[in-house]
Design a protein around this motif. Structure first.
Motif, PDB file in Angstrom:
ATOM      1  N   TYR A 324       0.833  -1.193   0.000  1.00  0.00           N
ATOM      2  CA  TYR A 324       0.000   0.000   0.000  1.00  0.00           C
ATOM      3  C   TYR A 324       0.872   1.249   0.000  1.00  0.00           C
ATOM      4  O   TYR A 324       1.872   1.323   0.708  1.00  0.00           O
ATOM      5  CB  TYR A 324      -0.922  -0.004   1.226  1.00  0.00           C
ATOM      6  CG  TYR A 324      -2.178  -0.796   1.007  1.00  0.00           C
ATOM      7  CD1 TYR A 324      -3.344  -0.188   0.558  1.00  0.00           C
ATOM      8  CD2 TYR A 324      -2.198  -2.173   1.228  1.00  0.00           C
ATOM      9  CE1 TYR A 324      -4.506  -0.924   0.354  1.00  0.00           C
ATOM     10  CE2 TYR A 324      -3.348  -2.911   1.017  1.00  0.00           C
ATOM     11  CZ  TYR A 324      -4.502  -2.281   0.577  1.00  0.00           C
ATOM     12  OH  TYR A 324      -5.643  -3.017   0.366  1.00  0.00           O
ATOM     13  N   HIS A 325       0.475   2.231  -0.804  1.00  0.00           N
ATOM     14  CA  HIS A 325       1.203   3.490  -0.906  1.00  0.00           C
ATOM     15  C   HIS A 325       0.229   4.642  -0.660  1.00  0.00           C
ATOM     16  O   HIS A 325      -0.918   4.604  -1.127  1.00  0.00           O
ATOM     17  CB  HIS A 325       1.852   3.630  -2.287  1.00  0.00           C
ATOM     18  CG  HIS A 325       2.899   2.587  -2.558  1.00  0.00           C
ATOM     19  ND1 HIS A 325       4.246   2.823  -2.408  1.00  0.00           N
ATOM     20  CD2 HIS A 325       2.790   1.297  -2.969  1.00  0.00           C
ATOM     21  CE1 HIS A 325       4.930   1.734  -2.721  1.00  0.00           C
ATOM     22  NE2 HIS A 325       4.062   0.783  -3.061  1.00  0.00           N
ATOM     23  N   ALA A 326       0.693   5.660   0.048  1.00  0.00           N
ATOM     24  CA  ALA A 326      -0.163   6.774   0.429  1.00  0.00           C
ATOM     25  C   ALA A 326       0.036   7.967  -0.504  1.00  0.00           C
ATOM     26  O   ALA A 326       1.171   8.292  -0.871  1.00  0.00           O
ATOM     27  CB  ALA A 326       0.117   7.191   1.869  1.00  0.00           C
ATOM     28  N   PHE A 327      -1.078   8.614  -0.872  1.00  0.00           N
ATOM     29  CA  PHE A 327      -1.052   9.798  -1.722  1.00  0.00           C
ATOM     30  C   PHE A 327      -2.070  10.800  -1.197  1.00  0.00           C
ATOM     31  O   PHE A 327      -3.119  10.425  -0.666  1.00  0.00           O
ATOM     32  CB  PHE A 327      -1.397   9.439  -3.170  1.00  0.00           C
ATOM     33  CG  PHE A 327      -0.441   8.487  -3.822  1.00  0.00           C
ATOM     34  CD1 PHE A 327       0.678   8.942  -4.484  1.00  0.00           C
ATOM     35  CD2 PHE A 327      -0.671   7.112  -3.762  1.00  0.00           C
ATOM     36  CE1 PHE A 327       1.557   8.054  -5.085  1.00  0.00           C
ATOM     37  CE2 PHE A 327       0.200   6.216  -4.354  1.00  0.00           C
ATOM     38  CZ  PHE A 327       1.327   6.691  -5.019  1.00  0.00           C
ATOM     39  N   GLY A 328      -1.754  12.081  -1.374  1.00  0.00           N
ATOM     40  CA  GLY A 328      -2.705  13.116  -1.025  1.00  0.00           C
ATOM     41  C   GLY A 328      -3.896  13.114  -1.967  1.00  0.00           C
ATOM     42  O   GLY A 328      -3.773  12.826  -3.157  1.00  0.00           O
ATOM     43  N   ILE A 329      -5.065  13.444  -1.423  1.00  0.00           N
ATOM     44  CA  ILE A 329      -6.310  13.428  -2.200  1.00  0.00           C
ATOM     45  C   ILE A 329      -6.626  14.833  -2.705  1.00  0.00           C
ATOM     46  O   ILE A 329      -6.613  15.799  -1.934  1.00  0.00           O
ATOM     47  CB  ILE A 329      -7.473  12.900  -1.357  1.00  0.00           C
ATOM     48  CG1 ILE A 329      -7.237  11.430  -0.988  1.00  0.00           C
ATOM     49  CG2 ILE A 329      -8.801  13.054  -2.082  1.00  0.00           C
ATOM     50  CD1 ILE A 329      -8.278  10.865  -0.053  1.00  0.00           C
ATOM     51  N   VAL A 330      -6.912  14.940  -3.996  1.00  0.00           N
ATOM     52  CA  VAL A 330      -7.348  16.192  -4.611  1.00  0.00           C
ATOM     53  C   VAL A 330      -8.846  16.090  -4.869  1.00  0.00           C
ATOM     54  O   VAL A 330      -9.298  15.178  -5.562  1.00  0.00           O
ATOM     55  CB  VAL A 330      -6.606  16.449  -5.934  1.00  0.00           C
ATOM     56  CG1 VAL A 330      -7.129  17.725  -6.592  1.00  0.00           C
ATOM     57  CG2 VAL A 330      -5.107  16.540  -5.698  1.00  0.00           C
ATOM     58  N   HIS A 335     -18.981  16.803  -1.677  1.00  0.00           N
ATOM     59  CA  HIS A 335     -20.113  16.462  -2.532  1.00  0.00           C
ATOM     60  C   HIS A 335     -19.737  16.437  -4.011  1.00  0.00           C
ATOM     61  O   HIS A 335     -20.625  16.375  -4.880  1.00  0.00           O
ATOM     62  CB  HIS A 335     -21.250  17.467  -2.317  1.00  0.00           C
ATOM     63  CG  HIS A 335     -21.689  17.563  -0.886  1.00  0.00           C
ATOM     64  ND1 HIS A 335     -22.306  16.518  -0.225  1.00  0.00           N
ATOM     65  CD2 HIS A 335     -21.585  18.573   0.015  1.00  0.00           C
ATOM     66  CE1 HIS A 335     -22.566  16.878   1.019  1.00  0.00           C
ATOM     67  NE2 HIS A 335     -22.140  18.113   1.195  1.00  0.00           N
ATOM     68  N   ALA A 336     -18.457  16.463  -4.299  1.00  0.00           N
ATOM     69  CA  ALA A 336     -18.011  16.412  -5.688  1.00  0.00           C
ATOM     70  C   ALA A 336     -18.236  15.023  -6.268  1.00  0.00           C
ATOM     71  O   ALA A 336     -18.439  14.041  -5.536  1.00  0.00           O
ATOM     72  CB  ALA A 336     -16.534  16.800  -5.781  1.00  0.00           C
ATOM     73  N   LYS A 337     -18.172  14.927  -7.580  1.00  0.00           N
ATOM     74  CA  LYS A 337     -18.408  13.651  -8.246  1.00  0.00           C
ATOM     75  C   LYS A 337     -17.182  12.743  -8.161  1.00  0.00           C
ATOM     76  O   LYS A 337     -17.310  11.518  -8.096  1.00  0.00           O
ATOM     77  CB  LYS A 337     -18.782  13.895  -9.709  1.00  0.00           C
ATOM     78  CG  LYS A 337     -19.287  12.661 -10.436  1.00  0.00           C
ATOM     79  CD  LYS A 337     -19.776  13.009 -11.842  1.00  0.00           C
ATOM     80  CE  LYS A 337     -20.314  11.772 -12.558  1.00  0.00           C
ATOM     81  NZ  LYS A 337     -20.785  12.101 -13.932  1.00  0.00           N
ATOM     82  N   TYR A 338     -15.978  13.343  -8.162  1.00  0.00           N
ATOM     83  CA  TYR A 338     -14.749  12.560  -8.178  1.00  0.00           C
ATOM     84  C   TYR A 338     -13.735  13.124  -7.187  1.00  0.00           C
ATOM     85  O   TYR A 338     -13.843  14.270  -6.734  1.00  0.00           O
ATOM     86  CB  TYR A 338     -14.114  12.573  -9.577  1.00  0.00           C
ATOM     87  CG  TYR A 338     -14.985  12.067 -10.688  1.00  0.00           C
ATOM     88  CD1 TYR A 338     -15.290  10.710 -10.803  1.00  0.00           C
ATOM     89  CD2 TYR A 338     -15.507  12.944 -11.640  1.00  0.00           C
ATOM     90  CE1 TYR A 338     -16.099  10.244 -11.835  1.00  0.00           C
ATOM     91  CE2 TYR A 338     -16.310  12.483 -12.679  1.00  0.00           C
ATOM     92  CZ  TYR A 338     -16.608  11.134 -12.762  1.00  0.00           C
ATOM     93  OH  TYR A 338     -17.398  10.669 -13.770  1.00  0.00           O
ATOM     94  N   HIS A 339     -12.746  12.292  -6.868  1.00  0.00           N
ATOM     95  CA  HIS A 339     -11.517  12.775  -6.248  1.00  0.00           C
ATOM     96  C   HIS A 339     -10.344  12.127  -6.961  1.00  0.00           C
ATOM     97  O   HIS A 339     -10.498  11.102  -7.632  1.00  0.00           O
ATOM     98  CB  HIS A 339     -11.492  12.502  -4.737  1.00  0.00           C
ATOM     99  CG  HIS A 339     -11.407  11.057  -4.349  1.00  0.00           C
ATOM    100  ND1 HIS A 339     -12.520  10.255  -4.210  1.00  0.00           N
ATOM    101  CD2 HIS A 339     -10.336  10.259  -4.056  1.00  0.00           C
ATOM    102  CE1 HIS A 339     -12.157   9.040  -3.843  1.00  0.00           C
ATOM    103  NE2 HIS A 339     -10.824   9.007  -3.749  1.00  0.00           N
ATOM    104  N   TYR A 340      -9.161  12.731  -6.835  1.00  0.00           N
ATOM    105  CA  TYR A 340      -8.008  12.338  -7.636  1.00  0.00           C
ATOM    106  C   TYR A 340      -6.775  12.140  -6.756  1.00  0.00           C
ATOM    107  O   TYR A 340      -6.633  12.771  -5.705  1.00  0.00           O
ATOM    108  CB  TYR A 340      -7.690  13.420  -8.676  1.00  0.00           C
ATOM    109  CG  TYR A 340      -8.863  13.813  -9.541  1.00  0.00           C
ATOM    110  CD1 TYR A 340      -9.098  13.197 -10.764  1.00  0.00           C
ATOM    111  CD2 TYR A 340      -9.752  14.812  -9.128  1.00  0.00           C
ATOM    112  CE1 TYR A 340     -10.183  13.562 -11.560  1.00  0.00           C
ATOM    113  CE2 TYR A 340     -10.834  15.181  -9.913  1.00  0.00           C
ATOM    114  CZ  TYR A 340     -11.047  14.559 -11.122  1.00  0.00           C
ATOM    115  OH  TYR A 340     -12.124  14.914 -11.898  1.00  0.00           O
ATOM    116  N   LEU A 341      -5.895  11.267  -7.212  1.00  0.00           N
ATOM    117  CA  LEU A 341      -4.571  11.110  -6.622  1.00  0.00           C
ATOM    118  C   LEU A 341      -3.540  11.414  -7.702  1.00  0.00           C
ATOM    119  O   LEU A 341      -3.706  11.000  -8.860  1.00  0.00           O
ATOM    120  CB  LEU A 341      -4.342   9.684  -6.101  1.00  0.00           C
ATOM    121  CG  LEU A 341      -5.370   9.087  -5.139  1.00  0.00           C
ATOM    122  CD1 LEU A 341      -4.887   7.708  -4.666  1.00  0.00           C
ATOM    123  CD2 LEU A 341      -5.620   9.991  -3.953  1.00  0.00           C
TER     124      LEU A 341
END
Length: 498
Positions: A324-330, A335-341
């Motif tokens: 497992y690797h950790a990344f900050g969430i954008v 309530h947004a439709k998506y989140h990104y790494l």
């Protein structure tokens, strides 16, 4: 505030790594609207560039900035080390008292002290407990208490790992003491208890040694396999050790199998708690569909469904229990439709995301909180990041109009693609944004000059920083010297955060 910072003069040749690697340098006029710290007349002025042929030259070496020993000492003795010294030191005092015969309680209930330390150590790294703690602090102490108190809250939350390390090593030391004590009293100890004591001690020692910073930073897979799987074996051995130790009667040399003594013992319930804390995060593991955008061969933008609050990090893997690797969430918001790494190519795992993009990834639905999650405590702040560190910083500025973003790197739009660039343009106004393209502008800026002037311009209370070790060290030292509250990237026992 200097006119230089307001009007964006031509930066000096100060490349990030050694030499200027471009033969044609873009000379940017003062009207370039790359930062918000400019007058209103220039705010919407178009960019003007003149391309001039300049041979690649090696700039003079950047002088080493001298920092006082007092500054370095303050940064070295951060809250992480204070927590470690406090937790480990108190345990060692108790261990010495027990070994010298001045604390008979500890000799009688050594097993309870062992698993109590392991309980606290595991709890400090538990995502559920961490999120609850952050929620309490952010809910109760947002903006109204004195600044020193809010800074203290952030420092405590960020450095709970010091308690984790201190209690974990203390548990190993107490367990070794218990095993040695059992062998010194072999006449009243059963062979099964002695053997399980040795096996348990070896397992927890291997698990603890694999978590040392050098192993974690240089051999991540070795750390993960040994710390996790040997740790689980150690938990099983602990259960056997506790059951054997509490069902064997040394005075009569018989086994008491009615179970009453076992369930009445402290170490039994501490072991139950330890098992719950270890298992709980794994109930949130899911395999989820992902879409991967590849704007360059250096970065993968991983898209997940549903939005997230700012300041969270995600652990992802191709398998359910390994690597497992950790990344900050954008994310634009809960309530947004998506989140990104944003995954920058640094090793085998991230390289595989670019070369062989998966359709699904394993992740924990309950994300863990990072230091940026405490941004709600402050009225106004500066978020500084370099390179792919923007992944851990961007959500704070997307979701709050009171945070100013400074990013330093090479060709932001080309590197991170239209998705990330689109989020920045849509949600971050020019007056609270500074994007410094180190390639187009001939190298790194005077980062501390930018931070100081942005701090004054924005009337900020705190600076959060996400950078590599060298950049983190330089900016942390500069901020401490200037009296600017700053929290930087954690580097275990080489951390330079406040």
């Amino acid at each position: 505030m200097s006119d230089e910072f307001k009007k964006h003069p031509i930066p000096p040749q100060d490349p990030e790594k050694g030499e200027v690697d471009v033969a044609h340098q873009a000379i940017v006029t003062p009207d370039l609207n790359e930062t918000a710290i400019s007058n209103d007349q220039n705010k919407n002025a178009p960019s003007q560039e003149v391309t001039v042929a300049i041979p690649a030259v090696k700039p003079p070496p950047k002088p080493t900035r001298k920092v006082s020993r007092w500054i370095r000492w303050r940064l070295w003795l951060n809250m992480y080390r204070r927590f470690f010294v406090l937790s480990f030191g108190l345990n060692m005092i108790g261990l010495i008292l027990a070994a010298s015969g001045h604390w008979p309680y500890a000799v009688t209930y050594t097993g309870a002290i062992v698993v109590a330390n392991f309980n606290v150590a595991i709890l400090m790294r538990n995502e559920v407990f961490g999120r609850f703690l952050y929620w309490i602090i952010n809910t109760c102490f947002a903006k109204w208490p004195p600044l020193w108190f809010r800074l203290g809250c952030t420092s405590v939350l960020q450095h709970l790992g010091g308690i984790h390390s201190g209690c974990a090593l203390s548990g190993v030391a107490w367990l070794l003491f218990k095993v040695v004590w059992n062998f010194r009293h072999m006449k009243v100890s059963h062979d099964a208890v002695l053997v399980m004591g040795v096996f348990t001690n070896i397992a927890v020692m291997v698990s603890a040694l694999s978590a040392f910073p050098w192993v974690r930073n240089n051999h991540h897979n070795v750390f993960e396999r040994h710390h996790r799987f040997v740790g689980w074996i150690g938990l099983i051995f602990t259960w056997v050790f506790v059951i054997l130790g509490n069902t064997y009667e040394p005075s009569t040399r018989t086994w008491n199998l009615n179970g009453l003594d076992l369930i009445r013992s402290q170490d039994f319930w501490f072991t139950v708690g330890m098992t719950v804390f270890v298992a709980l995060p794994w109930f949130f593991v899911r395999e989820v569909p992902v879409d991967i955008e590849l704007p360059s061969n250096k970065v993968a933008i991983i898209r997940f469904k549903r939005g997230m609050q700012q300041g969270l990090l995600a652990r992802i893997s191709r398998s359910s229990i390994m690597e497992y690797h950790a990344f900050g969430i954008v994310s634009e918001g809960p309530h947004a439709k998506y989140h990104y790494l944003i995954a920058g190519v640094q090793g085998d795992f991230t390289r595989s995301l670019v070369e062989n993009p998966p359709k699904t990834l394993w992740t924990r639905e309950l994300k863990f909180a990072g230091v940026s999650n405490t941004s709600t405590l402050y009225k106004r702040g500066i978020r500084v990041c370099t390179g792919t560190g923007i992944g851990a910083a961007l959500s704070t500025c997307l979701q709050s109009p009171y945070w100013y973003l400074i990013w330093i790197g090479s060709n932001q739009e080309k590197t991170f693609g239209p998705t990330i660039s689109g989020l920045i343009k849509k949600h971050i106004e020019p007056e609270r944004l500074m994007l410094w393209d180190s390639k187009a502008r001939g190298g790194r800026p005077d980062t501390m000059k930018i931070v100081k002037e942005a701090y004054e311009y924005w009337n900020a209370e705190v600076v959060f920083l996400t950078s590599n070790y060298i950049g983190n060290t330089e900016i942390m030292q500069g901020c401490t010297e200037a009296g600017i509250p700053c929290f930087g990237t954690l580097w275990d026992f080489v951390s330079t955060s406040t």
